[in-house]
Design an enzyme around this catalytic site. Sequence first.
Site, PDB file in Angstrom:
ATOM      1  N   GLU A 172      11.366  -5.556   0.918  1.00 24.09           N
ATOM      2  CA  GLU A 172      11.716  -4.653   2.055  1.00 24.09           C
ATOM      3  C   GLU A 172      12.063  -5.187   3.269  1.00 24.09           C
ATOM      4  OE1 GLU A 172       9.332  -0.708   0.952  1.00 24.09           O
ATOM      5  OE2 GLU A 172       8.221  -2.254   2.172  1.00 24.09           O
ATOM      6  N   GLU A 179      10.498   0.814  -6.174  1.00 29.53           N
ATOM      7  CA  GLU A 179       9.255   1.607  -6.350  1.00 29.53           C
ATOM      8  C   GLU A 179       9.657   2.937  -6.033  1.00 29.53           C
ATOM      9  OE1 GLU A 179       7.160   0.300  -2.679  1.00 29.53           O
ATOM     10  OE2 GLU A 179       7.124  -1.610  -3.166  1.00 29.53           O
TER      11      GLU A 179
END
Length: 660
Positions: A199, A280
């Site tokens: 991220e 995810e």
Amino acid sequence: MCLYFTILLLISSFNLFASEDLPTNYEYFTSGGISSGLSADQPTFTLNGKEIFIYSGGLHYFRVPRAYWRDRMRKIRAAGLNAVATYIAWNLHEPENGVFDFGNGGSEMEDFLDLEEFMKTAQEEDLFVILRSGPFICAEYNFGGFPTWLLRENHIEFRTTDETYMKYVTRYFNTLLPILEKYQFTKGGPVIAFQIENEYGNQESRNFRPQKEYLEQLHQIFSNNGIVELLVTADSPLSHGDAGALPGVFLQTANLGASPEQQFEKLLQLQPNKPLMVMEFWSGWFDFWGDKHTTKKASSVKDVYERILKYPASANIYMFIGGTNFGFSNGATYGTADVGIESITTSYDYDAPLNEAGDYTDKYFDIKELVAKYNPVKTSTPEVPELIPKVAYPTIPIEKEITFSDLIKNNAPHVIESENVIAMEKLDINSNSGQASGYIVYRKENVDLAPKTVLKIGGKVCDSAEVLIDGVRVSPNFETNADFDNFGFWRKQDATLQVNTEEKKGATLDILVENWGRVNGGRVTGYNQTFKGLWQGDVYLNDKKVSDWKIIPLEFKKDWTNNLKSWSEVSSSTGPALYYANLEISDEPSDTYIDMRQWTRGLVAVNGFPLGRYTKIGPQQALYLPAPFLKKGSNSIVVFEEYKGADELKFVTKQIWSNP
């Protein structure tokens, strides 16, 4: 057992017999030899030249006892998934500067860290492996997986090309990657992909632009160490575009909990004619102490997961099993200005398809049904394994205690003399790597206290503080969420406390500070401000600075806990104090939970291993105690209670959630 559960178990058994002649996962994709790995050079992944959709489940080796890795992996494969994904936690594998542990290094978490066994077990259980290798992982883990000794550097810029930071990153990867290199798929191993960073696009802000040069440096380190499998990044493409990616070098994947179609459309704009993958897909969420237990409806998870598979796209379910933040390993986040940090619970159950103890939920069978429906490649899968039994052991009494005064007098592992209060990370212990976790005591002896003396702690406490005069706590109790606004917690700036009423000569002042978990995510600027202890200002008595401290770290290392001295008969249940109980087991140990509802706040250690924290305010009220942590015969349970304890310990067979 509910009827739905029973029917799906019967269906699973029937499918097993119906598919006995099917090839295994590895047989299908490696028949005829291995010529190529996972490829993203076309709209659908291929593995060894054969089309594949990746159906993966998240399992963190550091949150599940090693003895249970195989059980959890077999359950993942039994659901029809063909891969397992895990983060790699740098702070565990290099707990001290230059000291590494990959399963035999002697660290406190040694038994969790055998990455080679993890990968071998995955392959034996017919699963491919996705390694989310960092260096930053987030994972709601302490400091996002960074070693805390990095904070000892006077100048370091995390997640950038900063020379100091990259010096340590390079050394770590040059140690880690040679271990992983031989387990790559093209070398006959299970690893089909590596995730670089995590991220990283989320770092984008007015003050920081993610550095493509940083990602390229990481890419070069991987290349230099013989990593040839597919490299990927993970972000929200809708929120951050390709800010955290390296187009043409890494495949960009998405993290999401809803709206997969919009994320896929954005990914296709950024990466035309490339495979789609969700790294995810959030099956649930994590909990903070003092908040409600978070759940996500099974019907909602099923709906979004089906939309992902139907699109069609690959996906890693985060988490498939969450597990446990053992010891002091939980992370924390920065909340709003008035809330401050929010500390993540010991349980990382995540409301996942497999719960913290590896038991099935409805989500598990929904996922099994959908993978069977959409996976175009049919391979054999094992039967759904039986559950590991749970036992509620008989209630045991608290047998003895160590008062706070005796704890410091007779069991201080280190006593550091310092003119000023300093952060735990700056202590010259652990081979000059500082204190990573636990509690820290700031002691000033022979203090003369005038009547109604007021103590002031400059700045904010990181993260909570109790004040004791001659071993007796004089700071407020901790009972509810509202107490976070009182003296002793991180929300107060320059907090003050009256410590006495009558004059007192030659007193001993102790400030016991607990680290509730370091920030695991957020903007780059936050990492340099995650010191713990007292470090933002000085301590004053009636506005006079206090100097010449004795500083005592309480890390609750296994050897220290198992060799504590000065145990005595129980005189009070008022903490801070240590309490001892013995669990006698006549048969082979079983999984259980320790019910902590009669206690207030503290830590439990079993046979010396710090099992985890508990807090009266919830939502978690029990601590999962896996059978591998127990032994036949006598088992010591030590409770460090900070406030008000009980005279017994109770056991239950499942987690207890209470919402404040």
